[in-house]
Enzyme design. Structure first.
Site, mmCIF file in Angstrom:
data_model
loop_
_atom_site.group_PDB
_atom_site.id
_atom_site.type_symbol
_atom_site.label_atom_id
_atom_site.label_comp_id
_atom_site.label_asym_id
_atom_site.label_seq_id
_atom_site.Cartn_x
_atom_site.Cartn_y
_atom_site.Cartn_z
ATOM 1 N N ARG A 241 14.235 -33.551 8.103
ATOM 2 C CA ARG A 241 13.200 -33.575 7.067
ATOM 3 C C ARG A 241 13.563 -32.587 5.958
ATOM 4 O O ARG A 241 14.159 -31.532 6.218
ATOM 5 C CB ARG A 241 11.878 -33.157 7.700
ATOM 6 C CG ARG A 241 10.646 -33.202 6.791
ATOM 7 C CD ARG A 241 10.239 -34.583 6.440
ATOM 8 N NE ARG A 241 8.869 -34.659 5.951
ATOM 9 C CZ ARG A 241 8.412 -35.704 5.275
ATOM 10 N NH1 ARG A 241 9.176 -36.729 4.999
ATOM 11 N NH2 ARG A 241 7.151 -35.738 4.881
ATOM 12 N N ASN B 82 10.406 -40.672 -0.017
ATOM 13 C CA ASN B 82 8.977 -40.738 -0.297
ATOM 14 C C ASN B 82 8.632 -41.917 -1.191
ATOM 15 O O ASN B 82 8.752 -43.049 -0.748
ATOM 16 C CB ASN B 82 8.431 -39.426 -0.848
ATOM 17 C CG ASN B 82 6.915 -39.349 -0.705
ATOM 18 O OD1 ASN B 82 6.354 -40.003 0.156
ATOM 19 N ND2 ASN B 82 6.262 -38.580 -1.544
ATOM 20 N N ASP C 103 4.200 -34.772 -0.152
ATOM 21 C CA ASP C 103 3.623 -34.902 1.195
ATOM 22 C C ASP C 103 2.964 -33.605 1.671
ATOM 23 O O ASP C 103 2.300 -33.595 2.720
ATOM 24 C CB ASP C 103 4.692 -35.346 2.208
ATOM 25 C CG ASP C 103 4.840 -36.864 2.256
ATOM 26 O OD1 ASP C 103 4.034 -37.565 1.623
ATOM 27 O OD2 ASP C 103 5.773 -37.354 2.917
ATOM 28 N N SER D 289 4.699 -35.451 7.723
ATOM 29 C CA SER D 289 5.159 -36.829 7.559
ATOM 30 C C SER D 289 4.372 -37.766 8.472
ATOM 31 O O SER D 289 3.762 -37.327 9.450
ATOM 32 C CB SER D 289 6.647 -36.895 7.933
ATOM 33 O OG SER D 289 7.088 -38.233 7.979
ATOM 34 N N SER D 290 4.409 -39.036 8.139
ATOM 35 C CA SER D 290 3.847 -40.062 9.037
ATOM 36 C C SER D 290 4.946 -40.861 9.714
ATOM 37 O O SER D 290 4.659 -41.790 10.485
ATOM 38 C CB SER D 290 2.968 -41.038 8.246
ATOM 39 O OG SER D 290 1.892 -40.361 7.673
ATOM 40 N N GLY E 132 6.071 -47.191 5.192
ATOM 41 C CA GLY E 132 4.697 -47.552 4.801
ATOM 42 C C GLY E 132 3.747 -46.386 4.665
ATOM 43 O O GLY E 132 2.535 -46.577 4.765
ATOM 44 N N GLY E 133 4.273 -45.168 4.432
ATOM 45 C CA GLY E 133 3.405 -44.014 4.189
ATOM 46 C C GLY E 133 2.424 -43.801 5.320
ATOM 47 O O GLY E 133 2.793 -43.909 6.496
ATOM 48 N N THR F 30 9.906 -45.780 2.061
ATOM 49 C CA THR F 30 10.698 -45.245 3.178
ATOM 50 C C THR F 30 11.506 -46.399 3.740
ATOM 51 O O THR F 30 11.428 -47.507 3.246
ATOM 52 C CB THR F 30 9.716 -44.631 4.225
ATOM 53 O OG1 THR F 30 9.103 -43.471 3.673
ATOM 54 C CG2 THR F 30 10.329 -44.266 5.536
HETATM 55 N N1 GLY Z 1 7.184 -39.677 2.840
HETATM 56 C C1 GLY Z 1 6.552 -40.465 3.810
HETATM 57 C C2 GLY Z 1 6.363 -39.755 5.094
HETATM 58 O O1 GLY Z 1 7.123 -38.891 5.413
HETATM 59 O O2 GLY Z 1 5.439 -40.029 5.818
#
Ligand code: GLY
Length: 557
Positions: A92, A385, A407, A436-437, A456-457, A365
């Site tokens: 990350r 992102n 984020d 993050s997701s 998909g965020g 993503t």
């Molecule tokens: N940038 C999307 C995530 O990390 O969830």
């Protein structure tokens, strides 16, 4: 049974298990055919799943520049067959060392629109290059020179842009036009290129070659680093060589949960994915989902998501910086406690739950899944992102920088309408990883393995969840991957529906329960999943019909 026969049996057992643990085929599913094909080519050259993962990651950076890239980061969830180890490679991005908590606020404490979204100030220190080097040094078999070759070739020779590219470039046209270097690479005469236009990235090919030849030094030091730092200084960025010197890949223990006889292995913080999945599954385990109709199932799904996403916003952040009650949140008793407050006859308004600021989350993503013939597998979700990240390309490098800083919570600590303070755990701090997701995941039991994930965020978690549930319900991979999805994320208090999700009768029944439905015009997600069915000894792979990816299965020779 005589003692000697017992001994023989025991002696053979590990061998038998190992033999059984070899899949009959290798498989790759990714968001782009060239990436899947590159991964297969690397397997054919004697590479393992980790070599293939390097190749696929790097090719995606070239051919799907709106989704992920060498200017971004990601999570690579690995399973190594030789010792059964599951490990999450955390690549990350980090906040620059000169970042500070209020860096996106004006003198009045208001968020300055766009500052965490566009341009050099929006970018975190990229982790993908370090992650690929780490994979090569610790897990893969081939030199980076080999595994990065397909990406270098595609960058140098160019690739034809497709409809996904054109849609994303149209969506981010303003950001792409803002920087001459960016526009020169990704646009054609300042406009979205026509389908079939060749995207040539010679500078990126050189950047990848320096990484291939010199490893970390080829990216975080030397010509690449120099060009990045010069551009930062010129265009208002805050990075320094110390950011590159201090960037570290972290190997993390994934989050594990159990549901209906399956083990779910998913991403640990700084991803919220594994913890949220555990909470949701532990809530759902309190109800006989199999016996319920679609209205009740969807209601419970929404109620479970609502609660897990609230906790996400409240508690989750980078565990190297903040205390996160991981054990509590991912414990079955915690889910059972939350389930006890769910009513079957009424939706809980989100405003009835202890309040917290809404969670941020990017929208784009990329994900891919790999299984090799030795039984190693990888689920990797990578990101810059937003589509095309910050829109800023470092001149002379082809590096399109992420806007992952968005984020973080830009304004943590502000009391919300209920006077409660939220999202403190995800406040900006130097060197910290933003929440993050991304949820690369494995679902395992003695009979089967699924490797899955999606972009998909904030909807990543709910999509992966619905994939897991459908698989456990016995739905075939090819069927569930295309199924319309629903999503609830606590705030806004809405149950989002993909086109064709739920029939009219079910929708009306959910409204009667108190859900605010929000049907959306466009589909979401781009799931890439593999299934190894050990009962039938078959491997299958599927790429989301919503995207233009490719799933390949090659039987062992
Ligand atoms: N940038 C999307 C995530 O990390 O969830």
């Amino acid at each position: 049974m005589s003692l000697s026969r017992v001994f023989v049996f025991l002696l053979c057992l590990p061998g038998l298990l190992l033999a059984n643990e070899r899949p009959p085929a290798a498989a790759i599913a990714s968001a782009h055919p060239l990436a899947s094909q590159a991964g297969m080519a690397i397997l054919a050259q004697g590479g393992n799943a980790f070599d293939a993962a390097i190749a696929v990651s790097a090719v995606l950076a070239v051919v799907e520049p709106y989704g992920s890239g060498m200017g971004g980061g990601g999570f690579w969830l690995l399973h190594r067959a030789s010792d059964g180890k599951d490990i999450m490679i955390d690549g990350r991005e980090t906040a620059p060392l000169a970042a500070h908590r209020d860096m996106y606020l004006d003198a009045q404490g208001e968020v300055i629109p766009g500052l965490s979204m566009n341009g050099p100030l929006a970018a975190g220190i990229p982790g993908q290059a370090a992650a690929l080097v780490h994979l090569a040094e610790h897990y893969a078999r081939l030199p980076l020179r080999t595994s990065l070759a397909p990406a270098i070739q595609h960058a140098r020779e160019g690739v034809a842009v497709g409809e996904s590219y054109r849609r994303m470039a149209g969506f981010r046209l303003e950001a792409l036009r803002a920087w001459p270097e960016t526009a020169a690479i990704f646009l054609h005469n300042g406009e979205v290129p026509a389908a079939g236009h060749r995207l040539v990235q010679t500078d990126l090919a050189e950047t990848l070659s320096r990484l291939a030849e010199n490893g970390l030094d080829g990216f975080y030091r030397g010509d690449t680093a120099k060009a990045v730092l010069t551009a930062m200084e010129r265009h208002g960025g805050i990075w320094s060589q110390a950011d590159f010197d201090s960037y570290r890949i972290i190997e993390r223990e994934p989050i594990r949960s159990h549901y209906q006889g399956h083990e779910i292995i998913s991403a640990a913080p700084p991803s919220s994915g594994g913890v949220a999945l555990a909470t949701i599954l532990h809530i759902l385990a309190q109800f006989p989902l199999d016996e319920l109709d679609e209205v009740a199932r969807t209601h419970l799904l929404a109620e479970a998501m609502r609660r897990a996403y609230r906790d996400r916003a409240q508690y989750l952040g980078d565990t190297d910086f903040v205390e996160v009650p991981l054990e509590r949140l991912s414990h079955p008793h915690y889910g059972a406690g939350l389930a006890a407050a769910i009513r079957l006859d009424r939706a809980t308004p989100s405003s009835d739950l202890p309040g917290v600021a809404a969670a941020p989350g990017g929208t784009h993503t990329s994900h891919f899944s790999v299984l090799d013939s030795e039984g190693n597998y990888v689920a990797a979700t990578l990101s810059i992102n937003y589509p095309f990240g910050s829109g800023f390309v470092v001149p002379g490098t082809g590096l399109l920088l992420n806007n992952e800083m968005d984020d973080f919570s830009s304004r943590p600590g502000s009391p919300n309408a209920y006077g409660l303070v939220g999202a403190e755990a995800n406040a900006i701090a130097p060197g910290k990883r933003m929440l993050s997701s991304m949820s690369p995941s494995f679902v395992r039991n003695p009979d089967s393995l699924v490797v899955l994930g999606t972009p998909g965020g904030s909807r990543i978690i709910s999509m992966v969840l619905q994939g897991i549930l459908a698989h456990i319900d016995g739905a075939p991979l090819e069927a569930w991957i295309g199924r319309p999805r629903v999503h609830h994320q606590y705030l806004p208090d809405k149950l989002y529906l993909e086109p064709d999700a739920l029939d009219e009768e079910t929708r009306l029944a959910l409204i009667a329960l108190g859900h605010q439905l929000e049907p959306l015009a466009s589909p979401w997600g781009n799931m890439q999943a593999l299934l190894w069915d050990k009962r039938t000894a078959q491997v299958s792979a599927a790429s989301d019909p919503r995207g233009g990816g490719q799933a390949l299965v090659i039987p062992n020779k």
